[in-house]
Design a protein around this motif. Structure first.
Motif, PDB file in Angstrom:
ATOM      1  N   ASP A 151      -3.577  -3.725  -6.823  1.00 59.50           N
ATOM      2  CA  ASP A 151      -4.415  -3.451  -5.645  1.00 59.50           C
ATOM      3  C   ASP A 151      -5.029  -4.741  -5.100  1.00 59.50           C
ATOM      4  O   ASP A 151      -5.119  -4.945  -3.883  1.00 59.50           O
ATOM      5  N   ARG A 152      -5.440  -5.613  -6.009  1.00 60.69           N
ATOM      6  CA  ARG A 152      -6.020  -6.890  -5.571  1.00 60.69           C
ATOM      7  C   ARG A 152      -4.976  -7.759  -4.863  1.00 60.69           C
ATOM      8  O   ARG A 152      -5.281  -8.424  -3.870  1.00 60.69           O
ATOM      9  N   LYS A 153      -3.755  -7.752  -5.375  1.00 56.95           N
ATOM     10  CA  LYS A 153      -2.682  -8.504  -4.719  1.00 56.95           C
ATOM     11  C   LYS A 153      -2.409  -7.948  -3.326  1.00 56.95           C
ATOM     12  O   LYS A 153      -2.173  -8.699  -2.364  1.00 56.95           O
ATOM     13  N   ILE A 154      -2.437  -6.621  -3.213  1.00 59.67           N
ATOM     14  CA  ILE A 154      -2.223  -5.993  -1.902  1.00 59.67           C
ATOM     15  C   ILE A 154      -3.313  -6.397  -0.931  1.00 59.67           C
ATOM     16  O   ILE A 154      -3.047  -6.754   0.232  1.00 59.67           O
ATOM     17  N   ASP A 155      -4.574  -6.359  -1.372  1.00 58.16           N
ATOM     18  CA  ASP A 155      -5.688  -6.763  -0.502  1.00 58.16           C
ATOM     19  C   ASP A 155      -5.557  -8.221  -0.083  1.00 58.16           C
ATOM     20  O   ASP A 155      -5.829  -8.576   1.078  1.00 58.16           O
ATOM     21  N   ARG A 156      -5.156  -9.092  -1.032  1.00 55.60           N
ATOM     22  CA  ARG A 156      -5.014 -10.509  -0.711  1.00 55.60           C
ATOM     23  C   ARG A 156      -3.904 -10.738   0.304  1.00 55.60           C
ATOM     24  O   ARG A 156      -4.056 -11.518   1.256  1.00 55.60           O
ATOM     25  N   GLU A 202      -2.797  -8.558   2.481  1.00 57.19           N
ATOM     26  CA  GLU A 202      -3.237  -8.004   3.767  1.00 57.19           C
ATOM     27  C   GLU A 202      -4.101  -9.008   4.512  1.00 57.19           C
ATOM     28  O   GLU A 202      -3.951  -9.203   5.727  1.00 57.19           O
ATOM     29  N   ALA A 203      -5.016  -9.668   3.771  1.00 62.26           N
ATOM     30  CA  ALA A 203      -5.886 -10.664   4.397  1.00 62.26           C
ATOM     31  C   ALA A 203      -5.075 -11.866   4.889  1.00 62.26           C
ATOM     32  O   ALA A 203      -5.324 -12.391   5.984  1.00 62.26           O
ATOM     33  N   GLU A 204      -4.088 -12.299   4.086  1.00 65.88           N
ATOM     34  CA  GLU A 204      -3.263 -13.438   4.495  1.00 65.88           C
ATOM     35  C   GLU A 204      -2.414 -13.097   5.711  1.00 65.88           C
ATOM     36  O   GLU A 204      -2.287 -13.897   6.647  1.00 65.88           O
ATOM     37  N   ALA A 205      -1.817 -11.907   5.705  1.00 63.61           N
ATOM     38  CA  ALA A 205      -0.945 -11.515   6.822  1.00 63.61           C
ATOM     39  C   ALA A 205      -1.718 -11.358   8.116  1.00 63.61           C
ATOM     40  O   ALA A 205      -1.237 -11.722   9.199  1.00 63.61           O
ATOM     41  N   SER A 206      -2.949 -10.836   8.030  1.00 65.58           N
ATOM     42  CA  SER A 206      -3.741 -10.638   9.255  1.00 65.58           C
ATOM     43  C   SER A 206      -4.153 -11.958   9.894  1.00 65.58           C
ATOM     44  O   SER A 206      -4.411 -12.015  11.096  1.00 65.58           O
ATOM     45  N   GLY A 207      -4.225 -13.012   9.103  1.00 60.29           N
ATOM     46  CA  GLY A 207      -4.627 -14.313   9.638  1.00 60.29           C
ATOM     47  C   GLY A 207      -3.479 -15.184  10.094  1.00 60.29           C
ATOM     48  O   GLY A 207      -3.701 -16.326  10.536  1.00 60.29           O
ATOM     49  N   ARG A 221       4.578 -14.709   8.493  1.00 57.38           N
ATOM     50  CA  ARG A 221       3.915 -13.401   8.560  1.00 57.38           C
ATOM     51  C   ARG A 221       4.888 -12.286   8.170  1.00 57.38           C
ATOM     52  O   ARG A 221       4.524 -11.346   7.454  1.00 57.38           O
ATOM     53  N   SER A 222       6.124 -12.410   8.622  1.00 55.94           N
ATOM     54  CA  SER A 222       7.133 -11.404   8.270  1.00 55.94           C
ATOM     55  C   SER A 222       7.371 -11.364   6.766  1.00 55.94           C
ATOM     56  O   SER A 222       7.548 -10.292   6.172  1.00 55.94           O
ATOM     57  N   LYS A 223       7.370 -12.552   6.145  1.00 58.10           N
ATOM     58  CA  LYS A 223       7.562 -12.632   4.700  1.00 58.10           C
ATOM     59  C   LYS A 223       6.415 -11.956   3.961  1.00 58.10           C
ATOM     60  O   LYS A 223       6.627 -11.193   3.010  1.00 58.10           O
ATOM     61  N   ARG A 224       5.173 -12.216   4.403  1.00 54.95           N
ATOM     62  CA  ARG A 224       4.009 -11.600   3.770  1.00 54.95           C
ATOM     63  C   ARG A 224       4.038 -10.083   3.938  1.00 54.95           C
ATOM     64  O   ARG A 224       3.737  -9.332   3.011  1.00 54.95           O
ATOM     65  N   LEU A 225       4.407  -9.612   5.133  1.00 57.57           N
ATOM     66  CA  LEU A 225       4.458  -8.172   5.385  1.00 57.57           C
ATOM     67  C   LEU A 225       5.529  -7.503   4.530  1.00 57.57           C
ATOM     68  O   LEU A 225       5.353  -6.375   4.060  1.00 57.57           O
ATOM     69  N   SER A 226       6.651  -8.198   4.324  1.00 58.24           N
ATOM     70  CA  SER A 226       7.713  -7.656   3.473  1.00 58.24           C
ATOM     71  C   SER A 226       7.235  -7.530   2.031  1.00 58.24           C
ATOM     72  O   SER A 226       7.472  -6.503   1.371  1.00 58.24           O
ATOM     73  N   GLU A 227       6.553  -8.570   1.518  1.00 55.95           N
ATOM     74  CA  GLU A 227       6.007  -8.519   0.166  1.00 55.95           C
ATOM     75  C   GLU A 227       4.974  -7.405   0.052  1.00 55.95           C
ATOM     76  O   GLU A 227       4.911  -6.695  -0.961  1.00 55.95           O
ATOM     77  N   LEU A 228       4.177  -7.239   1.103  1.00 50.23           N
ATOM     78  CA  LEU A 228       3.140  -6.212   1.109  1.00 50.23           C
ATOM     79  C   LEU A 228       3.749  -4.813   1.039  1.00 50.23           C
ATOM     80  O   LEU A 228       3.276  -3.945   0.295  1.00 50.23           O
ATOM     81  N   THR A 229       4.812  -4.590   1.778  1.00 51.88           N
ATOM     82  CA  THR A 229       5.486  -3.289   1.773  1.00 51.88           C
ATOM     83  C   THR A 229       6.035  -2.962   0.388  1.00 51.88           C
ATOM     84  O   THR A 229       5.903  -1.834  -0.106  1.00 51.88           O
ATOM     85  N   LYS A 230       6.646  -3.954  -0.255  1.00 56.48           N
ATOM     86  CA  LYS A 230       7.209  -3.734  -1.593  1.00 56.48           C
ATOM     87  C   LYS A 230       6.115  -3.408  -2.605  1.00 56.48           C
ATOM     88  O   LYS A 230       6.277  -2.516  -3.450  1.00 56.48           O
ATOM     89  N   LEU A 231       4.994  -4.110  -2.517  1.00 56.22           N
ATOM     90  CA  LEU A 231       3.898  -3.856  -3.444  1.00 56.22           C
ATOM     91  C   LEU A 231       3.309  -2.468  -3.233  1.00 56.22           C
ATOM     92  O   LEU A 231       3.003  -1.751  -4.199  1.00 56.22           O
ATOM     93  N   ARG A 232       3.139  -2.070  -1.988  1.00 57.12           N
ATOM     94  CA  ARG A 232       2.592  -0.739  -1.707  1.00 57.12           C
ATOM     95  C   ARG A 232       3.519   0.358  -2.224  1.00 57.12           C
ATOM     96  O   ARG A 232       3.068   1.358  -2.797  1.00 57.12           O
ATOM     97  N   GLN A 233       4.797   0.172  -2.031  1.00 62.56           N
ATOM     98  CA  GLN A 233       5.759   1.166  -2.515  1.00 62.56           C
ATOM     99  C   GLN A 233       5.744   1.253  -4.036  1.00 62.56           C
ATOM    100  O   GLN A 233       5.790   2.348  -4.605  1.00 62.56           O
ATOM    101  N   ALA A 234       5.681   0.086  -4.690  1.00 62.62           N
ATOM    102  CA  ALA A 234       5.639   0.071  -6.155  1.00 62.62           C
ATOM    103  C   ALA A 234       4.364   0.735  -6.672  1.00 62.62           C
ATOM    104  O   ALA A 234       4.392   1.496  -7.653  1.00 62.62           O
ATOM    105  N   GLN A 235       3.242   0.474  -5.982  1.00 61.81           N
ATOM    106  CA  GLN A 235       1.968   1.063  -6.398  1.00 61.81           C
ATOM    107  C   GLN A 235       1.980   2.579  -6.236  1.00 61.81           C
ATOM    108  O   GLN A 235       1.562   3.326  -7.133  1.00 61.81           O
ATOM    109  N   GLU A 236       2.476   3.043  -5.112  1.00 60.30           N
ATOM    110  CA  GLU A 236       2.542   4.485  -4.865  1.00 60.30           C
ATOM    111  C   GLU A 236       3.482   5.166  -5.859  1.00 60.30           C
ATOM    112  O   GLU A 236       3.183   6.248  -6.375  1.00 60.30           O
TER     113      GLU A 236
END
Length: 647
Positions: free
Chosen positions: A108-113, A115-120, A127-142
């Motif tokens: 969860d902390r990695k996801i929050d981090r 998200e903050a990096e991608a928004s900036g 940004r596309s790379k960060r969003l791709s990593e974020l999607t994979k982490l969210r799917q794994a968490q769910e």
């Protein structure tokens, strides 16, 4: 292990062991001491050993140091002897279950981090790379949350049945309601109920809070909590432990003042007896696990496939008292002899202090660090080589000579010869060599130690000289080689494959000293540490087979017919060179200057010594002898050796 610990307890009570035999011991009972009541002292020992602090001293170091199974242990059922043992096991299981929560929270902390990096970040590749990593982490968490939630729902009736029997475990029904509803985190309320640091946790769980900090990351990963159905089995066993109020398991004494009776039994592993001790299973039985045997899954006699055999409750319980259980990357070593174990026992206890190794009686479990791809060093080196490396590096030199060491492989004991252990110690200290350098395995050290095991000391020395190009402690190396020669001579005729190994080692050293005088003279003439010096040294190394060829090459740089071998360059080589001169009938010309004593080595001296040694090593033996001299001589000038150049 349990018997050894019990005998220690007897000694502490004032009944020392004075003699050991096969299956029996003699205990001294002082006239002033009360009569020896074995049953009473055994019960006292069991109560102490299976207390919370007793298991923390015996089993906990093992759990915190070595992984028993690569994929984890699947909810082992363990007989509970005391309430202290119950609390220890319950705290371990709880720490392992909460390890899953820690993993989810970290994600969860990695996801929050992210998200903050991608928004900036502006639109673009980063940004596309960060969003791709974020999607994979969210799917794994769910996916992982759903896995555990589904496993809990499927196991709910069994879990609820256990909690209804025990007061102090209220509130689980609210967790069920939360799991059934559609929540972003269906496990949120479950973790609050299970975490003793949360106010929602029941009293039976909160009382385990002081013990959780004892279990480190390795201990938390011992149980297979990553699999959903195994996670719930561990949870069910955890709740079962909390429900125990009066443990009824009795551990039968292993010793008696009268001979223990021998019971008749049917043959074979399927005879309805304990797989550990062969005793009756009438008082209860349990399936073997990694806490009992290193390989609990066995193909039994008359069996149709692999299965975990039955063991009696006494064997299963006593297995917890052994802090030694071979796991991933561990090596088991026995120290000393069976006849006089006391001194070895004290050494073992001191040796493991401050290390990740584990001790029990005269046994050491060497737990190796992990290297590339989390592979244990004992697998990268091999178990025998790793034992040689660890003992040579970490054991005091005097202890290496005092005690015999044996590597245990199943029922076999492989002796680690004193000369091999000593050479391992000398090489590692003299070159400052470490098994892991720069996050990678030092394979040259492993190769050198394999040479040490094969009684090829000069190959081992050359291997490390080639790697480092220098000797960090020349004096230590010289003294160590001298001691190695003494060990070879002491073991001569006992277990030597070649009766002349000690003689051969000294002859190589002596000829190395004589030739080294000439090589050093050439080096000084052409300029030390230069490319010209390197070329000159290599040419001399290539012409060692005949003294005429060697001296002919040396004449390119010299206008003298003699050279000096200084004692300060290596007393061991100096003394062995003098011995060869005397044996060959050459004139020993010794003198001294401001630097140190020295031997004058003439061309005629070399011819005499070569003729003398050629008679000792005729034919093909001469070729292998000269090859060892070449390795030894090259190691005396390590700065000129380049990887692969002199092979």
């Amino acid at each position: 292990m349990a018997i050894e610990a019990f005998l220690e307890h007897l000694d502490a009570r004032g009944y020392p062991v004075v003699e050991r035999g096969v299956g029996c011991v003699k205990v001294y009972v002082s006239g002033k001491a009360p009569p020896l009541d074995i049953q009473s002292i055994w019960s006292e020992y069991i109560e102490k050993a299976f207390s919370l602090e007793g298991l923390s001293a015996r089993l906990l170091p093992l759990l915190n140091s070595v992984q028993l199974a690569a994929r984890g242990i699947s909810a082992p059922k363990v007989p509970v002897v005391t309430l202290g043992a119950r609390d220890f096991l319950a705290a371990w299981y709880l720490a392992s279950l909460l390890g899953v929560k820690e993993r989810l929270v970290d994600r969860d902390r990695k996801i929050d981090r992210l998200e903050a990096e991608a928004s900036g970040l502006p639109e673009g590749p980063q940004r596309s790379k960060r969003l791709s990593e974020l999607t994979k982490l969210r799917q794994a968490q769910e996916k992982e949350r759903k896995k555990y939630a589904d496993a809990l729902k499927g196991k709910w009736e069994e879990l609820a049945k256990v909690t209804r029997k025990q007061s102090g475990l209220e509130g689980l029904e609210r967790v069920k309601d939360h799991l059934d509803k559609d929540h972003k985190d269906p496990l949120d309320l479950f973790w609050k109920w299970l975490d003793p640091y949360e106010t929602e946790a029941p009293q039976a769980i909160q009382r385990l809070r002081p013990y959780l900090s004892r279990f480190g990351a390795v201990a938390k990963n011992q149980l297979s909590t990553a699999v959903g159905n195994k996670f719930t089995k561990i949870l069910e066993e955890f709740l079962r432990l909390l429900s125990l109020e009066d443990p009824k398991v009795k551990v039968l004494p292993l010793v008696s003042a009268t001979p223990l009776p021998l019971r008749f039994r049917d043959p074979g592993d399927k005879a309805g007896v304990c797989y550990g001790c062969g005793g009756s299973l009438s008082q209860g039985k349990i399936r073997a696990s990694k806490l009992v045997f290193a390989s609990p899954s066995q193909r039994l006699q008359s069996g149709s496939g692999q299965e975990e055999p039955w063991v009696c409750l006494s064997c299963a319980a006593l297995a917890l008292l052994s802090p030694i259980k071979p796991g991933e990357g561990s090596v088991l070593v026995r120290v000393g002899t069976y006849e006089a174990p006391e001194a070895a026992h004290y050494f073992v206890r001191l040796f493991v202090t401050g290390t990740l190794h584990v001790a029990a009686g005269r046994y050491i479990q060497l737990n190796s660090p992990t290297v590339e791809r989390r592979r244990p060093l004992s697998q990268a080196y091999g178990r025998v080589v790793y034992a040689l490396q660890a003992l040579g590096d970490q054991v005091n030199a005097k202890v290496l000579e005092r005690f015999p060491f044996y590597l245990l492989e199943g029922a076999k004991e492989i002796p680690l010869l004193p000369r091999a252990l000593w050479l391992s110690h000398v090489l590692q200290k003299a070159f400052g060599s470490r098994p892991i350098e720069g996050d990678t395995v030092n394979r040259d050290l492993g190769e050198a130690l394999r040479y040490a095991l094969g009684d090829l000391p000069w190959h081992a020395l050359y291997t490390l000289a080639r790697r480092y190009g220098r000797v960090a402690e020349p004096r230590l190396l010289d003294e160590g080689l001298q001691r190695y020669a003494l060990l070879l001579n002491a073991e001569r005729g006992v277990d030597m494959k070649e009766t002349d190994l000690a003689q051969r080692f000294r002859d190589v050293a002596g000829l190395t000293g004589l030739l080294g005088a000439w090589v050093g003279y050439v080096e000084s003439k052409v300029g030390r540490n230069t490319q010209e010096a390197k070329r000159a040294v290599v040419r001399l190394l290539d012409n060692l087979g005949r003294p005429g060829n060697f001296l002919y090459v040396a004449a390119y740089s010299l206008d003298s017919t003699q050279a000096r071998l200084y004692e300060s360059s290596g007393p061991f080589f100096y003394r062995e060179a003098m011995r060869l001169l005397q044996e060959a009938g050459a004139a020993v010309q010794e003198d001294e200057d401001s630097q140190s004593r020295f031997l004058v080595v003439s061309q005629d001296d070399l011819h005499r010594v070569y003729a003398h040694l050629a008679g000792r090593y005729p034919g093909k033996a001469w070729e292998s002898f000269i090859y060892e001299v070449r390795l030894s001589l090259a190691s005396r000038f390590p700065q000129y050796i380049r990887m692969g150049k002199e092979d």
